[in-house]
Design a protein around this motif. Structure first.
Motif, PDB file in Angstrom:
ATOM      1  N   TRP A 122      19.576  28.706  29.279  1.00 33.48           N
ATOM      2  CA  TRP A 122      20.163  28.238  30.512  1.00 33.48           C
ATOM      3  C   TRP A 122      18.902  29.267  31.293  1.00 33.48           C
ATOM      4  O   TRP A 122      18.794  30.315  30.944  1.00 33.48           O
ATOM      5  CB  TRP A 122      21.535  28.155  31.039  1.00 33.48           C
ATOM      6  CG  TRP A 122      21.942  27.363  30.508  1.00 33.48           C
ATOM      7  CD1 TRP A 122      21.262  26.346  30.599  1.00 33.48           C
ATOM      8  CD2 TRP A 122      23.390  27.201  30.846  1.00 33.48           C
ATOM      9  NE1 TRP A 122      22.908  25.087  29.825  1.00 33.48           N
ATOM     10  CE2 TRP A 122      24.742  26.082  29.619  1.00 33.48           C
ATOM     11  CE3 TRP A 122      24.510  28.724  30.396  1.00 33.48           C
ATOM     12  CZ2 TRP A 122      25.510  25.973  29.293  1.00 33.48           C
ATOM     13  CZ3 TRP A 122      25.705  28.072  30.050  1.00 33.48           C
ATOM     14  CH2 TRP A 122      26.046  27.255  30.135  1.00 33.48           C
ATOM     15  N   ARG A 130      29.934  30.356  36.068  1.00 32.46           N
ATOM     16  CA  ARG A 130      28.972  30.159  35.570  1.00 32.46           C
ATOM     17  C   ARG A 130      27.770  28.718  35.526  1.00 32.46           C
ATOM     18  O   ARG A 130      28.757  28.141  36.095  1.00 32.46           O
ATOM     19  CB  ARG A 130      29.241  30.380  33.749  1.00 32.46           C
ATOM     20  CG  ARG A 130      28.517  29.696  32.587  1.00 32.46           C
ATOM     21  CD  ARG A 130      28.897  30.102  30.829  1.00 32.46           C
ATOM     22  NE  ARG A 130      28.979  31.067  31.522  1.00 32.46           N
ATOM     23  CZ  ARG A 130      29.849  31.626  29.935  1.00 32.46           C
ATOM     24  NH1 ARG A 130      30.419  30.317  29.697  1.00 32.46           N
ATOM     25  NH2 ARG A 130      30.475  32.721  30.188  1.00 32.46           N
ATOM     26  N   ARG A 182      33.895  24.159  31.551  1.00 31.44           N
ATOM     27  CA  ARG A 182      33.499  23.216  31.106  1.00 31.44           C
ATOM     28  C   ARG A 182      32.268  23.273  30.084  1.00 31.44           C
ATOM     29  O   ARG A 182      31.472  22.406  29.782  1.00 31.44           O
ATOM     30  CB  ARG A 182      33.359  22.285  31.964  1.00 31.44           C
ATOM     31  CG  ARG A 182      34.345  22.070  33.012  1.00 31.44           C
ATOM     32  CD  ARG A 182      33.850  21.571  34.225  1.00 31.44           C
ATOM     33  NE  ARG A 182      35.538  19.876  34.853  1.00 31.44           N
ATOM     34  CZ  ARG A 182      34.882  19.338  36.093  1.00 31.44           C
ATOM     35  NH1 ARG A 182      33.187  18.954  36.314  1.00 31.44           N
ATOM     36  NH2 ARG A 182      35.235  18.811  36.352  1.00 31.44           N
ATOM     37  N   ILE A 183      30.901  24.376  30.425  1.00 29.40           N
ATOM     38  CA  ILE A 183      30.129  24.384  29.679  1.00 29.40           C
ATOM     39  C   ILE A 183      30.001  25.624  29.215  1.00 29.40           C
ATOM     40  O   ILE A 183      30.692  26.614  29.255  1.00 29.40           O
ATOM     41  CB  ILE A 183      28.663  24.141  30.211  1.00 29.40           C
ATOM     42  CG1 ILE A 183      29.043  25.409  31.611  1.00 29.40           C
ATOM     43  CG2 ILE A 183      28.794  23.088  31.265  1.00 29.40           C
ATOM     44  CD1 ILE A 183      28.066  25.053  32.808  1.00 29.40           C
ATOM     45  N   ALA A 184      29.239  25.518  27.301  1.00 30.24           N
ATOM     46  CA  ALA A 184      28.925  27.015  27.047  1.00 30.24           C
ATOM     47  C   ALA A 184      27.647  27.229  26.626  1.00 30.24           C
ATOM     48  O   ALA A 184      27.307  26.060  26.277  1.00 30.24           O
ATOM     49  CB  ALA A 184      30.142  27.410  26.380  1.00 30.24           C
ATOM     50  N   GLU A 185      26.495  28.138  26.581  1.00 29.66           N
ATOM     51  CA  GLU A 185      26.100  28.169  25.537  1.00 29.66           C
ATOM     52  C   GLU A 185      25.187  28.282  24.928  1.00 29.66           C
ATOM     53  O   GLU A 185      26.730  29.669  24.482  1.00 29.66           O
ATOM     54  CB  GLU A 185      24.421  29.519  27.509  1.00 29.66           C
ATOM     55  CG  GLU A 185      23.313  28.938  26.803  1.00 29.66           C
ATOM     56  CD  GLU A 185      22.434  29.941  27.525  1.00 29.66           C
ATOM     57  OE1 GLU A 185      21.344  29.753  27.849  1.00 29.66           O
ATOM     58  OE2 GLU A 185      23.169  30.896  27.384  1.00 29.66           O
TER      59      GLU A 185
END
Lengths: 259, 308
Positions: free
Chosen positions: A58, A222, B61-64
């Protein structure tokens, strides 16, 4: 000229700011300004160096700290692997930059305005002060853990009233909270803007709701895309609905957001 | 080779090029309009819609993850009515194929959704999500049972009013070829694959899962080899056209899927690398095909040479 876009821009310079036990923890990243019409204080950009391999996928969001016709300045604290790798950028490197994104802080030149900043949350307020036509109506309350020299506060102190409190020992926190409560009360009929760690903003929110003060908070959840698509950055609005911080925010009225 | 040579037509769907954007990674499309001309895409698969609005899962809800990401959004969407009234009219003005992505809890509701969308002339095709790993009811449960896949496909096809129906297959199954055959038996015109792989992340410092849903879907370049294997197996197993999805982040990646037999590709997580990513992919593919001395995309499709 565009309202917003995605462009490859060059790093004009990258400058370490202040000194902490972790070398290079704070730095200012100055980038070429893309062909935008304008940006407003409180808006942010996403950046991802074009040479980054896929291991960090990202881009990273940063509020616009400052800018002129040729450049955009971001203020970065190294906290995770993304910001650590951004710290390795060199002058002349190419970065994909998309923005300006999100909404912006309310600006009411004649209203006494209190800015509450916690740590790196000070960044958007430099731009706010720079673009404000009556900075004599502005007061910044700045709570910080690292030495003052690590933050872009000098430019603000030159034109607006600034009050700083360091959190160095455990009892400092109570003093900061108490002072924040006093100031929120003092500005209950004015405008209050807040950016900082979530517990800091929650405290401001509690005081503002008690005092009936008008407070806006800037969230920094995030996020993967910054354009409203990934739905990873949502928060709950006053009615309990999930809304994107990147496109509906990052700034919300404190009485219309769950922190 | 020019981009104009990349026109594709298969399973009742015609597009100016084989580059589509994957559901859930491109909003309803208009979010990306500031970053490129939507007509440079072959198609847009809109984010999943259900009969009623859904709030989705709690945060985070998201994770890298290394070369990828986990998500557990839970089909947050404003419902089919809002899609038809608000998103579609604006999308219709763009010169790009719009595919609606359907999510429901049972075959009957899938059919109902298809019925509503079947009369919308702005919808070029229906993609059926039988493989979302992030919702407790329906979703993946259908995607893992060939009998259910056939039933859902049939229900959608019956109400689709002649629009092409594509089934999006899950990789979280023992044998994806069996699922593909079930979809074809149910009447699927096109198969799209793969959806995300079920994954998990944990934080050893606060001893919590990285997603509030505990598990989520892994996407991004990390899953490309799995996706390529699945597309290869499905192309060998069935005759209906296949759209390849999974970790595509370059023209070379896209052509790998075409070479194992896909008619088109969907770009998903790469849209998060930068919002203009998908707009230039078709041009890059055309250029790369020229370098490879390929004159027609059809000649390249399925040209993988397997060891004897």
């Amino acid at each position: 000229m565009a309202l917003r876009n995605c462009r490859n821009v060059k790093v004009l310079d990258i400058t370490p700011v202040g000194e902490t036990q972790r070398p290079g923890e704070f730095f200012e990243l100055r980038l070429e300004r893309p062909d935008w019409d304008a940006w407003k204080p409180g808006q942010f950009v996403m950046i991802r160096p074009v040479d980054w391999p896929m291991d960090i996928l990202w881009g990273r969001p940063f509020s616009i700290c400052s800018g002129d016709s040729r450049s955009v300045t971001l203020f970065v604290q190294k906290v995770g692997r993304g910001t650590a790798r951004l710290a390795e950028l060199k002058k002349g490197d190419t970065v994909a930059l998309w923005g300006p994104l999100g909404n912006s802080f309310a600006v009411e030149p004649d209203t006494p305005t209190l800015m509450l900043a916690g740590g790196i949350g000070i960044a958007p307020f430099r731009g706010y002060v720079e673009q404000h036509s009556h900075p004599e109506n502005l007061k910044l309350f700045f709570a910080h853990r690292m030495p003052l020299g690590c933050y872009p506060h000098e430019g603000i102190a030159a034109v607006a009233d600034v009050e700083c409190m360091a959190e160095e020992k455990p009892e400092d926190l109570q003093a900061i909270i108490a002072r924040m409560g006093e100031l929120v009360n003092e500005y209950r009929d004015g405008l209050i803007l807040c950016c900082g760690p979530t517990p800091f903003m929650k405290t401001a929110q509690r005081f503002a709701l008690e005092a009936g003060a008008r407070l806006y908070v800037s969230l920094e959840n995030r996020m993967a895309c910054g354009v409203g698509a990934c739905l990873g950055c949502v928060c709950k609005d006053g009615e309990g609905h999930h809304v994107q911080v990147c496109t509906k925010g990052p700034i919300f009225r404190a009485d219309n957001v769950e922190l | 080779m020019e981009v104009s040579d990349l026109k594709v037509s298969f399973g009742g769907l015609s597009m100016s090029n084989p580059v589509m954007t994957a559901s859930g990674t491109f909003g309803f499309g208009l979010e990306f309009a500031p970053y490129g001309d939507l007509s440079r895409l072959g198609g847009i698969v809109a984010k999943g819609i259900s009969m009623k609005p859904r709030e989705g899962n709690p945060m985070p809800r998201i994770a890298e993850t290394p070369c990828g990401m986990l998500n557990a959004i839970g089909i947050q969407n404003p419902g089919v009515e809002a899609f038809v009234k608000q998103a579609l009219p604006a999308l219709k003005r763009q010169d790009v194929a719009v595919v609606a992505n359907l999510y429901a809890c049972d075959a009957e509701e899938f059919g109902e959704l298809a019925g509503i969308l079947s009369t919308e002339d702005g919808v070029a095709a229906l993609e059926v999500n039988v493989s979302c790993p992030n919702v407790k009811e329906g979703g993946a449960a259908f995607g893992q049972d060939p009998a259910q896949i056939a039933k859902v496909t049939e229900a959608v096809k019956k109400r689709a009013g002649g629009k092409p129906v594509m089934l999006k297959l899950s990789p979280n199954v023992a044998d994806i070829a069996t699922c593909a055959r079930a979809a074809v038996e149910g009447g699927a015109d096109i198969l799209s694959l793969i959806n995300t792989l079920i994954g998990m992340g944990v934080d050893i410092r606060n001893r919590r899962p990285r997603l509030a849903n505990v598990v989520g879907g892994l996407s991004g370049p990390a899953i490309k080899p799995v996706a390529l294997r699945c597309v290869h197996q499905v192309c060998q197993a069935v005759d209906v056209p296949v759209i390849g999805i999974g970790g595509i982040a370059s023209a070379e990646d896209a052509l790998e899927f075409i070479m194992v037999g896909a008619h088109a590709v969907q770009v998903g997580t790469a849209n998060f690398l930068r919002p203009d990513f998908a707009f230039t992919l078709a041009e890059d593919m055309a250029q790369l095909l020229t370098e490879l001395c390929v004159e027609r995309l059809e000649d390249f499709r399925g040209s993988l040479q397997l060891p004897l």
